[in-house]
Design an enzyme around this catalytic site. Structure first.
Site, PDB file in Angstrom:
ATOM      1  CG  ASP B  11      -2.020  -0.999   1.155  1.00 44.03           C
ATOM      2  OD1 ASP B  11      -2.212  -1.565   0.056  1.00 44.03           O
ATOM      3  OD2 ASP B  11      -2.684  -1.240   2.172  1.00 44.03           O
ATOM      4  CG  ASP B 130     -12.994  -5.680  -2.829  1.00 41.47           C
ATOM      5  OD1 ASP B 130     -12.055  -6.435  -3.146  1.00 41.47           O
ATOM      6  OD2 ASP B 130     -12.854  -4.463  -2.592  1.00 41.47           O
TER       7      ASP B 130
END
Lengths: 194, 251
Positions: B11, B130
């Site tokens: 990230d 997702d």
């Protein structure tokens, strides 16, 4: 001087970076004269074979590439356009390698695109100096060159296909040496020493 | 045989990697290039960089970072986060990304998949999904980290993404993400059954066994993980030797 042929087939940055890491001097060009004068020529390419042929034609490079007498390395689609014919867009290619380019048929175990690291074997020529059979390199493609007398490396993805080809001064790899870690760098270094 | 891939996910916020990583003996653990090189050396097959900056300035910083990653790393890498147009994709391609991952933008505008794939090829387009399984057993696609539900169903959406030109599917179960309780292997296996493009499993890995399961019973082509690598519980190299012992083909 090495010429990287820029015929608008994808980003050349990773090939440039690989040469830079090896300390090689290069130019990125579509200029016929510069390509003819170069000591080595790299023909990268990502995308569609028919479009690649079209772009080579539009740039006036078809005969230029065919007539080169110094070492040439085609990568991925850059190698496919050096073959006889591609099923991708049913297009006649440069006809340097005596192979046709075919489409993978997906199966339960063989995904298409063939994406990721796979092993190369039956390695021949100085391109693979100090590379052991069974080492893995990075592939991303849905079309493959069949086996032929010009085959100098093989890989299996459902079918056995040419992972690399050679005819006289022309070399090609279906995999991406510029993305294949240290093994890939060794292969590019070997090409630079030809 | 093509090897199962292990993909660390990093990230990035305002050009710096966030999360743990203080175990790694690096000069600057926040440096995304150095950390990526560390993972590449330890055997990572690919890398994923996710831009979690919310600001426009953060995005510009990320693009410059992608150029540096491309200069410094000799394995493929995917970038994701905030890609919502063909122009965003083009900018990241020019910066040197091998693939982009799109999620919410593909749900809001599914033609974006077609556009990017037609322009740059399917190999460039990863569609991240997702989804959360409801009590009725149906997997519904979510956005915004699972906080918003959509009307899309997982298998239908994955098939649509494939037919629109996605080159890979990155699936995260929101029921399992962050739980470290393993992956829903039956769901992954059904995705593999229905699709012909590679599937990357994400979210839920707590152990080597979990990863081995999703790559075998779950038939996933790759496993993406963040925390187990970042917090130094296991290195990529150690994970791969464990997988090798279980007869899983890895590089």
């Amino acid at each position: 001087m090495i010429a990287i042929v820029d015929y608008k087939m994808g980003n050349l940055r990773s090939v440039e970076n690989a040469l830079r890491r090896l300390g090689a001097e290069f130019i990125v060009t579509a200029d016929a004269e510069q390509i003819r004068k170069a000591d080595k020529v790299l023909l990268p390419g990502v995308g569609n074979a028919a479009e690649a042929m079209e772009n080579l034609r539009a740039a006036g490079l078809v005969e230029v590439i065919r007539s080169l007498r110094r070492p040439v390395l085609g990568i991925c689609v850059g190698m496919q356009v050096m073959c006889r014919h591609s099923e991708e867009g049913d297009v006649d290619c440069l006809g340097i390698f005596d192979a046709r380019v075919k489409r993978f048929v997906p199966s339960a175990d063989e995904k298409v695109p063939h994406m990721g690291w796979n092993s190369i074997g039956n390695l021949e020529t100085k391109l693979f100096k100090d590379v052991r059979g069974g080492e893995m390199v990075y592939f991303v493609h849905s079309f493959y060159p069949e086996l032929c007398p010009d085959t100098i490396a093989t890989t299996r993805h459902g079918v056995m296909f040419s992972a690399a080809l050679k005819y006289e001064n022309f070399y090609g790899t279906q995999f991406h040496p510029e993305k294949s870690g240290d093994v890939g760098e060794r292969i590019i270094a070997n090409f630079l020493k030809l | 045989m093509v090897a199962k891939r292990i993909i660390p996910c990093l990230d990035v916020k305002d050009g710096r990697t966030v999360k743990g990583v203080n175990f790694v003996d690096l000069r600057d653990v926040g440096d995304a290039v150095e950390l990526g090189q560390y993972y590449a050396r330890s055997g990572a097959d690919e890398l994923v960089y996710l831009d979690i900056s919310a600001s426009k300035e953060g995005r510009a910083t990320f693009t410059r970072l992608v150029e540096r990653i491309s200069d410094g790393i000799n394995i493929p890498f995917t970038v994701g986060g905030g890609i919502s147009s063909l122009e965003d994709a083009a900018r990241l391609l020019d910066a040197g990304a091998d693939k982009i991952s799109i999620n919410s933008a593909a749900i809001a505008n599914s033609a974006l998949i077609d556009q990017i794939a037609a322009r740059y090829g399917s190999q460039f387009v990863v569609v991240a999904i997702d989804a959360r399984q409801g009590e009725d057993g149906i997997w519904r696609v979510t956005t915004h980290g699972g906080s918003r539900s959509t009307d899309k169903e997982l298998f239908a959406w994955a098939s649509e993404a494939q037919s629109r030109g996605a080159g890979e599917i990155l699936f995260t179960s929101m029921n399992h993400d962050g739980t470290r309780s393993g992956y829903p292997c039956d769901t992954f296996a059904r995705l593999a059954e229905e699709l012909h493009i590679p599937i990357i499993a994400s979210g839920g890995a707590g152990s080597v066994e979990d990863i081995a399961q999703v790559l075998t019973a779950g038939r996933a082509d790759a496993a993406l993980a963040a925390s187990i690598f970042h917090f130094g519980e296991i290195t990529v190299g150690e994970l791969k030797s464990e997988l090798k012992k279980l007869d899983i083909c890895v590089r």
